[in-house]
Design an enzyme around this catalytic site. Structure first.
Site, mmCIF file in Angstrom:
data_model
loop_
_atom_site.group_PDB
_atom_site.id
_atom_site.type_symbol
_atom_site.label_atom_id
_atom_site.label_comp_id
_atom_site.label_asym_id
_atom_site.label_seq_id
_atom_site.Cartn_x
_atom_site.Cartn_y
_atom_site.Cartn_z
ATOM 1 N N ASN A 33 41.964 31.859 43.295
ATOM 2 C CA ASN A 33 42.580 33.080 43.329
ATOM 3 C C ASN A 33 42.048 34.083 44.199
ATOM 4 O O ASN A 33 42.117 35.351 44.024
ATOM 5 C CB ASN A 33 42.840 33.416 41.838
ATOM 6 C CG ASN A 33 41.383 33.858 41.373
ATOM 7 O OD1 ASN A 33 40.445 33.944 41.783
ATOM 8 N ND2 ASN A 33 41.473 34.194 39.741
ATOM 9 N N LYS B 44 36.563 35.153 47.861
ATOM 10 C CA LYS B 44 35.958 34.059 47.579
ATOM 11 C C LYS B 44 36.344 33.117 48.822
ATOM 12 O O LYS B 44 37.012 33.459 49.818
ATOM 13 C CB LYS B 44 36.921 33.785 46.381
ATOM 14 C CG LYS B 44 36.650 34.372 44.916
ATOM 15 C CD LYS B 44 37.086 33.977 44.041
ATOM 16 C CE LYS B 44 37.272 34.793 42.614
ATOM 17 N NZ LYS B 44 38.033 34.173 41.525
ATOM 18 N N GLU C 244 27.269 44.211 39.114
ATOM 19 C CA GLU C 244 27.549 43.270 40.235
ATOM 20 C C GLU C 244 26.863 43.936 41.476
ATOM 21 O O GLU C 244 26.626 43.255 42.283
ATOM 22 C CB GLU C 244 29.134 43.149 40.060
ATOM 23 C CG GLU C 244 29.538 42.062 38.809
ATOM 24 C CD GLU C 244 31.105 41.912 38.523
ATOM 25 O OE1 GLU C 244 31.236 41.120 37.913
ATOM 26 O OE2 GLU C 244 31.688 42.601 39.541
ATOM 27 N N ARG D 85 41.561 46.454 40.652
ATOM 28 C CA ARG D 85 42.052 45.411 39.741
ATOM 29 C C ARG D 85 43.642 45.296 40.057
ATOM 30 O O ARG D 85 44.164 44.343 39.936
ATOM 31 C CB ARG D 85 41.819 45.820 38.390
ATOM 32 C CG ARG D 85 40.410 45.507 38.066
ATOM 33 C CD ARG D 85 39.666 44.245 38.020
ATOM 34 N NE ARG D 85 40.225 43.208 36.901
ATOM 35 C CZ ARG D 85 39.786 42.147 36.554
ATOM 36 N NH1 ARG D 85 38.772 41.626 37.170
ATOM 37 N NH2 ARG D 85 40.414 41.552 35.407
ATOM 38 N N THR E 221 44.767 37.404 36.764
ATOM 39 C CA THR E 221 43.812 36.322 37.105
ATOM 40 C C THR E 221 44.769 35.193 37.297
ATOM 41 O O THR E 221 44.329 34.444 38.549
ATOM 42 C CB THR E 221 43.033 36.054 35.810
ATOM 43 O OG1 THR E 221 42.572 37.165 35.527
ATOM 44 C CG2 THR E 221 42.045 34.988 35.969
ATOM 45 N N PHE F 126 35.590 26.059 32.269
ATOM 46 C CA PHE F 126 35.808 26.039 33.572
ATOM 47 C C PHE F 126 34.407 26.565 34.401
ATOM 48 O O PHE F 126 34.663 26.899 35.423
ATOM 49 C CB PHE F 126 36.943 26.940 34.163
ATOM 50 C CG PHE F 126 36.916 28.323 33.513
ATOM 51 C CD1 PHE F 126 36.409 29.330 34.079
ATOM 52 C CD2 PHE F 126 37.559 28.914 32.325
ATOM 53 C CE1 PHE F 126 36.275 30.854 33.608
ATOM 54 C CE2 PHE F 126 37.443 29.967 31.947
ATOM 55 C CZ PHE F 126 37.051 30.936 32.572
ATOM 56 N N TYR G 208 28.814 35.104 37.187
ATOM 57 C CA TYR G 208 29.931 34.705 36.164
ATOM 58 C C TYR G 208 29.232 34.545 34.643
ATOM 59 O O TYR G 208 29.776 33.659 34.128
ATOM 60 C CB TYR G 208 30.579 33.495 36.788
ATOM 61 C CG TYR G 208 31.657 33.957 37.848
ATOM 62 C CD1 TYR G 208 32.687 34.751 37.531
ATOM 63 C CD2 TYR G 208 31.821 33.226 38.918
ATOM 64 C CE1 TYR G 208 33.632 35.198 38.370
ATOM 65 C CE2 TYR G 208 32.572 33.443 40.236
ATOM 66 C CZ TYR G 208 33.291 34.331 39.757
ATOM 67 O OH TYR G 208 34.642 34.663 40.303
ATOM 68 N N HIS H 134 37.523 38.478 44.024
ATOM 69 C CA HIS H 134 37.019 39.089 42.638
ATOM 70 C C HIS H 134 36.743 40.710 42.759
ATOM 71 O O HIS H 134 36.641 41.093 43.769
ATOM 72 C CB HIS H 134 35.695 38.309 42.608
ATOM 73 C CG HIS H 134 34.786 39.294 41.461
ATOM 74 N ND1 HIS H 134 35.131 38.940 40.158
ATOM 75 C CD2 HIS H 134 33.826 40.223 41.495
ATOM 76 C CE1 HIS H 134 34.151 39.626 39.342
ATOM 77 N NE2 HIS H 134 33.864 40.366 40.221
ATOM 78 N N ARG I 180 46.838 38.571 44.789
ATOM 79 C CA ARG I 180 46.966 37.400 44.132
ATOM 80 C C ARG I 180 48.468 37.044 43.966
ATOM 81 O O ARG I 180 48.965 35.804 44.288
ATOM 82 C CB ARG I 180 46.338 37.171 42.878
ATOM 83 C CG ARG I 180 44.605 37.051 42.842
ATOM 84 C CD ARG I 180 43.997 37.444 41.468
ATOM 85 N NE ARG I 180 42.559 37.169 41.375
ATOM 86 C CZ ARG I 180 41.878 37.589 40.624
ATOM 87 N NH1 ARG I 180 42.390 38.264 39.288
ATOM 88 N NH2 ARG I 180 40.581 37.212 40.647
HETATM 89 P P1 DAT Z 1 39.107 37.889 37.194
HETATM 90 O O1 DAT Z 1 38.778 37.060 38.240
HETATM 91 O O2 DAT Z 1 40.548 38.289 37.172
HETATM 92 O O3 DAT Z 1 38.495 38.880 36.445
HETATM 93 P P2 DAT Z 1 38.157 36.282 34.648
HETATM 94 O O4 DAT Z 1 36.888 37.247 34.926
HETATM 95 O O5 DAT Z 1 38.769 36.238 33.209
HETATM 96 O O6 DAT Z 1 39.309 36.747 35.909
HETATM 97 O O7 DAT Z 1 37.419 34.990 35.282
HETATM 98 C C1 DAT Z 1 36.681 34.819 36.478
HETATM 99 C C2 DAT Z 1 37.204 33.776 37.236
HETATM 100 O O8 DAT Z 1 37.203 32.595 36.623
HETATM 101 C C3 DAT Z 1 38.674 33.763 37.531
HETATM 102 O O9 DAT Z 1 39.020 34.622 38.697
HETATM 103 C C4 DAT Z 1 39.189 32.311 37.801
HETATM 104 C C5 DAT Z 1 38.270 31.503 36.654
HETATM 105 N N1 DAT Z 1 39.023 31.357 35.635
HETATM 106 C C6 DAT Z 1 39.312 32.007 34.614
HETATM 107 N N2 DAT Z 1 39.958 31.382 33.613
HETATM 108 C C7 DAT Z 1 40.275 30.261 34.262
HETATM 109 C C8 DAT Z 1 40.982 29.125 33.443
HETATM 110 N N3 DAT Z 1 41.335 29.282 32.340
HETATM 111 N N4 DAT Z 1 40.838 27.996 34.430
HETATM 112 C C9 DAT Z 1 40.315 27.960 35.517
HETATM 113 N N5 DAT Z 1 39.496 29.050 36.027
HETATM 114 C C10 DAT Z 1 39.587 30.175 35.400
HETATM 115 MG MG MG Z 2 36.371 38.975 35.807
#
Ligand code: DAT
Ligand code: MG
Length: 152
Positions: free
Chosen positions: A114, A11, A128, A87, A93, A59, A51, A117, A104
Site C-alpha cells: 500500500n 515503502k 517513529e 493520514r 489502509t 501478517f 511495526y 506509511h 492509496r
Molecule cells: P496503516 O499503514 O494504515 O497505519 P496498520 O498500522 O493497521 O495500517 O498496518 C500496518 C501495515 O500492515 C499496513 O500498512 C499494511 C499491513 N497490514 C495491515 N493489516 C493487514 C492485513 N490484514 N493483511 C496484510 N497486511 C496488513
Molecule cells: Mg499504522
C-alpha cells in the site's frame, strides 16, 4: 491548530514503482514543510521496532520481510495538524477502500503493497521520528512563505 511533526515513509513498492516524486509532490503541494529526507534499506531490527504494535498479527512476518526488501524513502513533515492530515492524504489502509484522491486510493490495490506509511498519532509520530532519524538529520528551517501555511 498545533504545529506537529509526522513520520512518513514511501515503502519499497512505491520506490520501485517510481512513485517517489508523485508522493512527495502531494505533501509539498499541500503546503507541509519537509524537514528530513533520506533513502535507506531498513534493518530487520528497525522494521520490527517500527511495526512492534503488530508483532502478534498474522501478517507481521510478511510485513517485516516486505519493508526490509529494498530501499524506503523516510521523511519527516511539519505543519499545522500534519499528523491527521497526512493520514487523510494517504487514505485507508486497504487500498480498495481508500477514497479516490488519496495516495492509496489512486495508486494501490493491495493491502500488503500500500505504498506509504504515516504515523497515526502524536505519540506514534514522536516514537517513529526518533526511531528513524538522528536529531542532527532534522532541519529546522523557515520557508519565506511560512505565514501562508497556517490557518490564521
Ligand atoms: P496503516 O499503514 O494504515 O497505519 P496498520 O498500522 O493497521 O495500517 O498496518 C500496518 C501495515 O500492515 C499496513 O500498512 C499494511 C499491513 N497490514 C495491515 N493489516 C493487514 C492485513 N490484514 N493483511 C496484510 N497486511 C496488513
Ligand atoms: Mg499504522
Amino acid at each position: 491548530m498545533d504545529v506537529e511533526r509526522t513520520f512518513v515513509a514511501i515503502k519499497p513498492d512505491g520506490v520501485q514503482r517510481g512513485l517517489i516524486s508523485e508522493i512527495l509532490g502531494r505533501f509539498e503541494r499541500k503546503g507541509f514543510k519537509l524537514i528530513a529526507l533520506k533513502q535507506l534499506r531498513p534493518s530487520r531490527d528497525l522494521a520490527e521496532k517500527h511495526y512492534g504494535v503488530h508483532r502478534d498479527r498474522p501478517f507481521f512476518e510478511g510485513l517485516v520481510e516486505f519493508i526490509t526488501s529494498g530501499p524506503v524513502v523516510a521523511m519527516v513533515w511539519e505543519g499545522d495538524g500534519v499528523i491527521a492530515s497526512a493520514r487523510t492524504l494517504i487514505g485507508a489502509t486497504k487500498p480498495l477502500e481508500a477514497n479516490p484522491g488519496t495516495i492509496r486510493g489512486d495508486l494501490a490495490v493491495n493491502i500488503g503493497r500500500n505504498v506509504i506509511h504515516g504515523s497515526d498519532g502524536i505519540e506514534t509520530a514522536a516514537f517513529e521520528i526518533g526511531l528513524w532519524f538522528e536529531p542532527s538529520e532534522i532541519n529546522d528551517w523557515m520557508p519565506s512563505d511560512q505565514s501562508w501555511r497556517s490557518e490564521s
